[in-house]
Design a protein around this motif. Structure first.
Motif, PDB file in Angstrom:
ATOM      1  N   GLN A 137       1.397   8.313  -5.752  1.00 50.80           N
ATOM      2  CA  GLN A 137       1.547   7.204  -5.348  1.00 50.80           C
ATOM      3  C   GLN A 137       2.121   6.273  -6.294  1.00 50.80           C
ATOM      4  O   GLN A 137       1.657   6.143  -7.513  1.00 50.80           O
ATOM      5  N   GLN A 181       4.324  -6.791   5.099  1.00 52.50           N
ATOM      6  CA  GLN A 181       3.434  -5.803   4.492  1.00 52.50           C
ATOM      7  C   GLN A 181       4.347  -4.574   4.107  1.00 52.50           C
ATOM      8  O   GLN A 181       5.271  -4.304   5.007  1.00 52.50           O
ATOM      9  N   VAL A 195       4.669  -0.441   2.756  1.00 50.70           N
ATOM     10  CA  VAL A 195       3.992   0.805   2.758  1.00 50.70           C
ATOM     11  C   VAL A 195       5.084   1.615   2.056  1.00 50.70           C
ATOM     12  O   VAL A 195       6.067   1.842   2.485  1.00 50.70           O
ATOM     13  N   ASP A 242       0.904  -1.046   0.014  1.00 53.49           N
ATOM     14  CA  ASP A 242       0.097  -0.143   0.094  1.00 53.49           C
ATOM     15  C   ASP A 242       0.757   1.303  -0.021  1.00 53.49           C
ATOM     16  O   ASP A 242       1.916   1.107   0.318  1.00 53.49           O
ATOM     17  N   SER A 243       0.204   2.282  -0.316  1.00 46.96           N
ATOM     18  CA  SER A 243       0.937   3.709  -0.088  1.00 46.96           C
ATOM     19  C   SER A 243       0.560   4.406   1.056  1.00 46.96           C
ATOM     20  O   SER A 243      -0.262   3.931   1.872  1.00 46.96           O
ATOM     21  N   ASP A 244       1.324   5.321   1.462  1.00 48.51           N
ATOM     22  CA  ASP A 244       0.986   6.040   2.914  1.00 48.51           C
ATOM     23  C   ASP A 244      -0.097   6.894   2.564  1.00 48.51           C
ATOM     24  O   ASP A 244      -0.001   8.298   2.346  1.00 48.51           O
TER      25      ASP A 244
END
Length: 348
Positions: free
Chosen positions: A303, A335, A337, A173-175
């Motif tokens: 992103q 995970q 990020v 995922d992105s922040d």
């Protein structure tokens, strides 16, 4: 030294064991290199590839897949209608990143849509037959049953964005929180006071985190949050902006949860006679081609979606090589990020 195309010790086709002996590694390490596993050092990979070239080793793909119960195929599953896949740059960028990383392996990529109950049922039957070695799942909603199905079937899987903070499957995922906060703080720094946020789908965790970032920035500045729901489509951005203009006449900035929604917002502002950015500043999210081609060019939170696609495939190849379902590893959750970046253009 043997030359390319050399025969094995038996005079026939070189074997995996002979490649391992030439490279000075174990048979399993050679197998991981040939299968494209990321869990091999660069030096070891180079040694194995040199041995393969010197001996002229050609993998027997069919025998390898059968022996390892492998299909040499992975699925990119999109639980959305096809129309959304082809209208939103996010999906094509993820696909581009996955494809670029997959090009160095022998694995095939299957694109599967599961946007309705019939497609989901058919997908469940397909996955239950273990016709793929792993699954990349994008655009996951909080109540989506597919991640739990994948866990039950013990199919290696990676999702693009966790379903919640307690996600058990590997994810990339992105922040989103940082992105939402930086977009809002940018508008505040430009002297905007009545800043609205058009949200993405409420059951998408990434969209929730963008709202959290926006809300915290507004409250820290002593401003009242002004939140209008959207669903990532251009139409929803258009309708949300119409509603905002109707009940918030002092509106002077809009932060949209995607560039696609920002394009809809821009159209509604233009029809209402509001200039961008003189009357209403506008910020989007994704930094897609849409942002660069809007008039004026759109400030947007970037992103690195292609990078996220590459990370997803790397994680999945690791899961496939490991073969243990992620839920069995307890705290050993994988995970990733990645950071976001605000790209400032003329719209704000």
């Amino acid at each position: 030294m043997a030359t390319h195309g050399a025969r094995g010790r038996s005079g026939g086709r070189p074997t995996l064991e002979e490649v391992a002996a030439r490279a000075g590694v174990g048979r399993g390490t050679v197998s991981r290199v040939i299968n494209g596993s990321p869990r091999v050092s660069d030096a070891t990979r180079a040694a194995v590839e040199a041995a393969v070239a010197e001996l002229g080793y050609v993998p027997n793909t069919a025998a390898r897949a059968l022996a390892a119960n492998r299909t040499d195929a992975i699925a990119l599953v999109v639980p959305e209608p096809e129309t959304r896949f082809f209208s939103e740059p996010y999906f094509s960028d993820i696909l581009r990143g996955v494809g670029a990383e997959l090009s160095d392996t022998e694995m095939q990529l299957l694109l599967i849509f599961a946007g309705n109950d019939r497609e989901r049922k058919r997908l469940a039957q397909y996955l239950a037959a273990h016709r793929v070695d792993g699954v990349l799942l994008v655009s996951v909603h909080a109540d989506d049953p597919l991640p739990d199905l994948l866990s039950q079937l013990e199919i290696p899987s990676v999702i693009s964005g966790p379903r919640s903070a307690a996600e058990t499957l590997p994810s990339v995922d992105s922040d989103n929180y940082g992105g939402g906060r930086s977009a809002t703080e940018h508008l505040l720094s430009r002297g905007r006071e009545h800043i609205a946020h058009i949200t993405g789908l409420p059951d998408v965790y990434g969209a929730q985190r963008r709202v959290d970032g926006y809300r915290d920035a507004m409250e820290n500045a002593g401003r009242e949050p002004l939140i209008e729901p959207g669903d990532f489509t251009e139409e929803s951005g258009y309708r949300a902006t119409q509603r905002l203009l109707a009940h918030s006449p002092l509106l002077d900035a809009v932060f949209a949860g995607s560039d696609v929604m920002a394009a809809g917002a821009r159209q509604a502002l233009r029809e209402a006679g509001r200039r961008t950015p003189e009357d209403v500043a506008l910020v989007g999210y994704d930094d897609s081609a849409i942002a660069r081609h809007m008039a004026p060019p759109l400030t947007s939170v970037r992103q690195p979606i292609e990078e996220m696609g590459r990370h997803m495939l790397d994680l999945l190849l690791t899961e496939i090589a490991d073969r243990r379902p992620a839920v069995s590893r307890g705290l050993e959750r994988r995970q990733v990020v990645v950071a976001t970046e605000l790209v400032v253009r003329a719209s704000s």
